[in-house]
Scaffold this motif. Structure first.
Motif, mmCIF file in Angstrom:
data_model
loop_
_atom_site.group_PDB
_atom_site.id
_atom_site.type_symbol
_atom_site.label_atom_id
_atom_site.label_comp_id
_atom_site.label_asym_id
_atom_site.label_seq_id
_atom_site.Cartn_x
_atom_site.Cartn_y
_atom_site.Cartn_z
ATOM 1 N N HIS A 286 0.824 -1.217 0.000
ATOM 2 C CA HIS A 286 0.000 0.000 0.000
ATOM 3 C C HIS A 286 0.857 1.266 0.000
ATOM 4 O O HIS A 286 0.384 2.338 -0.409
ATOM 5 C CB HIS A 286 -0.915 0.013 1.220
ATOM 6 C CG HIS A 286 -0.176 -0.019 2.523
ATOM 7 N ND1 HIS A 286 0.374 -1.165 3.045
ATOM 8 C CD2 HIS A 286 0.118 0.968 3.403
ATOM 9 C CE1 HIS A 286 0.969 -0.891 4.191
ATOM 10 N NE2 HIS A 286 0.840 0.398 4.433
ATOM 11 N N ASN A 287 2.105 1.135 0.439
ATOM 12 C CA ASN A 287 2.970 2.316 0.486
ATOM 13 C C ASN A 287 3.384 2.813 -0.896
ATOM 14 O O ASN A 287 3.886 3.932 -1.022
ATOM 15 C CB ASN A 287 4.211 2.026 1.338
ATOM 16 C CG ASN A 287 3.927 2.208 2.818
ATOM 17 O OD1 ASN A 287 3.250 3.155 3.208
ATOM 18 N ND2 ASN A 287 4.427 1.299 3.632
ATOM 19 N N ALA A 288 3.167 2.013 -1.941
ATOM 20 C CA ALA A 288 3.449 2.494 -3.297
ATOM 21 C C ALA A 288 2.554 3.679 -3.637
ATOM 22 O O ALA A 288 3.017 4.692 -4.182
ATOM 23 C CB ALA A 288 3.262 1.362 -4.307
ATOM 24 N N LEU A 289 1.271 3.576 -3.313
ATOM 25 C CA LEU A 289 0.350 4.690 -3.569
ATOM 26 C C LEU A 289 0.667 5.888 -2.673
ATOM 27 O O LEU A 289 0.613 7.039 -3.115
ATOM 28 C CB LEU A 289 -1.096 4.238 -3.371
ATOM 29 C CG LEU A 289 -1.708 3.453 -4.533
ATOM 30 C CD1 LEU A 289 -3.004 2.775 -4.106
ATOM 31 C CD2 LEU A 289 -1.958 4.361 -5.732
ATOM 32 N N ASN A 290 1.000 5.617 -1.406
ATOM 33 C CA ASN A 290 1.386 6.724 -0.525
ATOM 34 C C ASN A 290 2.604 7.456 -1.074
ATOM 35 O O ASN A 290 2.661 8.693 -1.058
ATOM 36 C CB ASN A 290 1.705 6.190 0.879
ATOM 37 C CG ASN A 290 0.484 5.673 1.605
ATOM 38 O OD1 ASN A 290 -0.648 6.067 1.303
ATOM 39 N ND2 ASN A 290 0.686 4.790 2.560
ATOM 40 N N ALA A 291 3.568 6.704 -1.563
ATOM 41 C CA ALA A 291 4.775 7.317 -2.127
ATOM 42 C C ALA A 291 4.445 8.145 -3.357
ATOM 43 O O ALA A 291 4.992 9.239 -3.555
ATOM 44 C CB ALA A 291 5.798 6.237 -2.470
ATOM 45 N N ALA A 292 3.542 7.646 -4.197
ATOM 46 C CA ALA A 292 3.157 8.390 -5.394
ATOM 47 C C ALA A 292 2.489 9.712 -5.036
ATOM 48 O O ALA A 292 2.716 10.747 -5.685
ATOM 49 C CB ALA A 292 2.230 7.541 -6.255
ATOM 50 N N LEU A 293 1.662 9.706 -3.999
ATOM 51 C CA LEU A 293 1.054 10.949 -3.520
ATOM 52 C C LEU A 293 2.126 11.939 -3.089
ATOM 53 O O LEU A 293 2.055 13.138 -3.393
ATOM 54 C CB LEU A 293 0.118 10.656 -2.345
ATOM 55 C CG LEU A 293 -1.160 9.867 -2.649
ATOM 56 C CD1 LEU A 293 -1.788 9.345 -1.366
ATOM 57 C CD2 LEU A 293 -2.165 10.722 -3.413
ATOM 58 N N ALA A 294 3.125 11.440 -2.370
ATOM 59 C CA ALA A 294 4.215 12.299 -1.898
ATOM 60 C C ALA A 294 5.015 12.861 -3.066
ATOM 61 O O ALA A 294 5.373 14.049 -3.082
ATOM 62 C CB ALA A 294 5.120 11.516 -0.950
ATOM 63 N N VAL A 295 5.318 12.019 -4.062
ATOM 64 C CA VAL A 295 6.067 12.480 -5.239
ATOM 65 C C VAL A 295 5.295 13.578 -5.953
ATOM 66 O O VAL A 295 5.861 14.614 -6.352
ATOM 67 C CB VAL A 295 6.348 11.301 -6.198
ATOM 68 C CG1 VAL A 295 6.948 11.802 -7.509
ATOM 69 C CG2 VAL A 295 7.282 10.288 -5.544
ATOM 70 N N ALA A 296 3.983 13.385 -6.117
ATOM 71 C CA ALA A 296 3.150 14.376 -6.805
ATOM 72 C C ALA A 296 3.142 15.710 -6.067
ATOM 73 O O ALA A 296 3.206 16.781 -6.681
ATOM 74 C CB ALA A 296 1.726 13.846 -6.953
ATOM 75 N N ALA A 297 3.080 15.653 -4.740
ATOM 76 C CA ALA A 297 3.077 16.887 -3.953
ATOM 77 C C ALA A 297 4.399 17.629 -4.082
ATOM 78 O O ALA A 297 4.429 18.848 -4.276
ATOM 79 C CB ALA A 297 2.790 16.564 -2.484
ATOM 80 N N CYS A 298 5.485 16.909 -3.973
ATOM 81 C CA CYS A 298 6.808 17.543 -4.000
ATOM 82 C C CYS A 298 7.163 18.071 -5.387
ATOM 83 O O CYS A 298 7.945 19.026 -5.523
ATOM 84 C CB CYS A 298 7.866 16.565 -3.508
ATOM 85 S SG CYS A 298 7.627 16.057 -1.784
ATOM 86 N N ALA A 299 6.575 17.487 -6.425
ATOM 87 C CA ALA A 299 6.806 17.988 -7.783
ATOM 88 C C ALA A 299 6.317 19.417 -7.942
ATOM 89 O O ALA A 299 6.839 20.178 -8.767
ATOM 90 C CB ALA A 299 6.114 17.078 -8.795
ATOM 91 N N ARG A 300 5.335 19.811 -7.116
ATOM 92 C CA ARG A 300 4.838 21.207 -7.184
ATOM 93 C C ARG A 300 5.934 22.183 -6.778
ATOM 94 O O ARG A 300 5.835 23.379 -7.069
ATOM 95 C CB ARG A 300 3.637 21.408 -6.237
ATOM 96 C CG ARG A 300 2.423 20.539 -6.451
ATOM 97 C CD ARG A 300 1.964 20.473 -7.887
ATOM 98 N NE ARG A 300 2.408 19.239 -8.506
ATOM 99 C CZ ARG A 300 2.472 19.022 -9.804
ATOM 100 N NH1 ARG A 300 2.156 19.983 -10.652
ATOM 101 N NH2 ARG A 300 2.873 17.862 -10.275
#
Length: 456
Positions: A286-300
Motif C-alpha cells: 500500500h505504500n506504493a500509492l502513498n509514495a506516489a502521492l508524496a512524489v506528486a506533492a513535492c513535484a509542485r
C-alpha cells in the motif's frame, strides 16, 4: 525558533499586555511545565482534566518570564513577568502559530486521510529534503496543540514544512487548515476510522475535505483515486486537483507493484510521459500509492522524479509502523501504532508476502467503528485465515470477534482477556521461524507485546 517579541505575541493573539516589556523576546513555546526551558513562552491551556494556570507559579519559579493566560487571577503569581491575557489560550496559541508561519515564509504541504497519513508525511519529508531544508512534525503531532509545538521548532532557515492534520470530529481539520494555510494538501484515502463519531463515510469525506476550506486558484489538492470517494469529478473547488491511482487514467499512475514482504516494495510511477522505477525499503504494498502521492506533492516545488527516488531510499517511518524486529529466530512485524480494518488487512498481506515457517497475527481492538464494530472485527479474523495466517491471537473483548471470524474460516485462534494473560503463554505459543504481526489501536499499547516477544 526565531525570536519573537512580546508586542508580536500581543498583536497576533489580539491579547492584552497586563505586565512586562513589549520589546522582550521569547525563543520557544511550551505548554507543559515539566519540560519548560529558559526563554519559552508558557501557554496555560485548559484541558479536559488539567488547567495549566495551576502551574504558572511553578514555571515562574523555574525562571519563566513570559506567559499567555486566559484567567486574570493567574497574573497575581507572576510578578516582574511578561503576561498576555487572551480570551482563550488555545485559540491564542493557534493564532500565534498562523502568524509565525507567515513570518518565516515557509512553504507548506499538509497531509490528511483515514490511514497512511503519517507514512505519507514521512515520505514527503524525505523527498523534500533532497532539495530543501525541511521541517516535519515532532513524533505524531497532528492536533490543535501538536501542530503549533511542531511549527515553533522551525526557524527562518526552514524552507519547506510538511504538516499532518488529524481529526476525530467534523470541523477540526477546518480549524487546523485555517491555522496552517497549506499551499498543497494530500488526502490519502477515506476509510472508516472515526465512523463512530461521524456516522458515515460520506461525513468522513466531508471532514477530510475541510483541508481545502481556505484554498484558492494557486492551491493544489492531491488525491488517491483508488479510493472510491476520492474522485476528481466530485470536487468542484476553485483550485487544481491532481490524481494518483492505478487505472492508467490518473495524473500519476502506479503500476507493476512488487511486494517483497519485509524487504520492501518496488513499483513504477508514470506521469507526463515519464516513467521511473522506485524502491521503498519499508514493508507494505500500500505504500506504493502513498509514495506516489508524496512524489506528486513535492513535484509542485520542483523536485524531480530522480530526487524523489533518492529521498525515498532514505525513508524511515515514524513510530511503531511496520518495524521489523528479531530475536531467537522469531521475527516481529511491530505495526502497533494504530489499526483500522484496511490497515490490518494491508499488514496481513505484507506478512503473507514474506517467507516464514509460520505466520502468526496477534490482533486487538480497532476503535471508533460505530455499530459495525463486531462485524468489522469478524471480517478481519476471516481475512487473516483466508490469507494463510496459521495462528490468530485476539486480545481484549472487541478482538473476540476476530477470533470467531478466524475460527469459522478454519484457522487456529486463541483469545485472551488482557495482554498480561498472554505473556506467560508466549514461550509455548511461538517458535523459531515464526513471523509475528502485532497490531491494534494505539490505546491498546500492543508494542508492549512486541517488546515481550523480543526481550523474552
Amino acid at each position: 525558533m526565531d525570536a519573537i517579541t512580546i508586542r508580536e505575541i500581543v498583536d497576533a493573539t489580539s491579547g492584552q499586555l497586563l505586565s512586562g516589556k513589549e520589546d522582550a523576546v521569547v525563543t520557544g513555546v511550551c505548554t507543559d511545565s515539566r519540560i519548560f526551558q529558559q526563554g519559552d513562552l508558557f501557554v496555560a491551556l485548559l484541558g479536559e482534566n488539567t488547567d495549566a494556570h495551576r502551574f504558572v507559579r511553578q514555571v515562574a519559579e523555574q525562571g519563566g518570564k513570559t506567559f499567555l493566560i486566559s484567567e486574570r487571577d493567574a497574573a497575581e503569581a507572576l510578578a516582574d513577568a511578561n503576561v498576555i491575557l487572551v480570551q482563550d489560550t488555545l485559540a491564542g496559541l493557534q493564532a500565534l502559530t498562523h502568524y509565525y508561519l507567515d513570518k518565516i515564509g515557509v512553504g507548506k504541504i499538509a497531509v490528511t486521510g483515514s490511514v497512511g497519513k503519517t507514512s505519507t508525511r514521512d515520505m514527503v519529508y524525505y523527498i523534500l529534503s533532497e532539495k530543501y531544508k525541511t521541517g516535519r512534525p515532532i513524533k505524531n503531532y497532528n492536533s490543535d496543540v501538536g501542530i503549533p509545538l511542531t511549527v515553533f521548532t522551525f526557524d527562518s532557515t526552514t524552507e519547506m514544512a510538511v504538516l499532518e492534520e488529524g481529526m476525530e470530529h467534523a470541523g477540526e481539520i477546518h480549524r487546523l487548515a485555517d491555522m496552517t494555510r497549506p499551499e498543497v494538501a494530500i488526502i490519502t484515502n477515506v476509510g472508516i476510522s472515526h465512523l463512530e463519531n461521524l456516522g458515515s463515510r460520506e461525513n468522513i469525506y466531508r471532514a477530510k475535505m475541510e483541508i481545502t476550506d481556505f484554498f484558492g486558484r494557486d492551491n493544489v489538492l492531491i488525491i488517491n483515486e483508488s479510493c472510491d470517494l476520492l474522485k476528481r469529478s466530485r470536487i468542484h473547488g476553485d483550485y487544481r486537483v491532481i490524481t494518483v491511482g492505478e487505472t492508467g487514467a490518473e495524473d500519476y499512475v502506479v503500476s507493476d507493484i512488487r511486494d517483497m514482504g519485509l524487504e520492501g516494495v518496488n513499483f513504477t510511477l508514470t506521469t507526463g510521459g515519464e516513467s521511473r522505477e522506485f524502491r521503498l525499503n519499508v514493508p507494505g504494498a500500500h505504500n506504493a500509492l502513498n509514495a506516489a502521492l508524496a512524489v506528486a506533492a513535492c513535484a509542485r516545488y520542483g523536485v524531480t522524479m530522480d530526487q524523489a527516488a533518492e529521498g525515498l531510499l532514505k525513508l524511515q517511518l515514524t513510530g511503531k509502523r511496520l518495524k521489523v524486529r528479531e530475536a531467537r529466530g522469531i521475527r516481529v512485524l511491530d505495526d502497533s501504532y494504530n489499526a483500522a480494518p484496511d490497515s490490518v488487512k494491508s499488514a496481513i498481506r505484507t506478512v503473507e508476502a514474506t517467507p516464514a515457517e509460520r505466520w502468526v497475527a496477534i490482533l486487538g481492538a480497532m476503535n471508533e467503528l460505530g455499530d459495525d464494530t463486531p462485524a468489522l472485527h469478524y471480517e478481519v479474523g476471516k481475512y487473516a485465515a483466508e490469507h494463510g495466517i496459521s495462528l490468530v491471537i485476539g486480545i481484549e473483548p472487541k478482538a473476540a470477534e476476530i477470533v470467531r471470524g478466524a475460527r469459522e474460516a478454519g484457522c487456529n485462534a486463541l483469545y485472551f482477556d488482557e495482554k498480561e494473560d498472554l505473556y506467560p503463554e508466549l514461550p509455548k505459543l511461538l517458535k523459531e521461524g515464526d513471523l509475528v504481526l502485532t497490531k491494534a489501536s494505539m490505546t491498546r499499547h500492543f508494542w508492549e507485546i512486541a517488546d515481550k516477544i523480543i526481550n523474552g
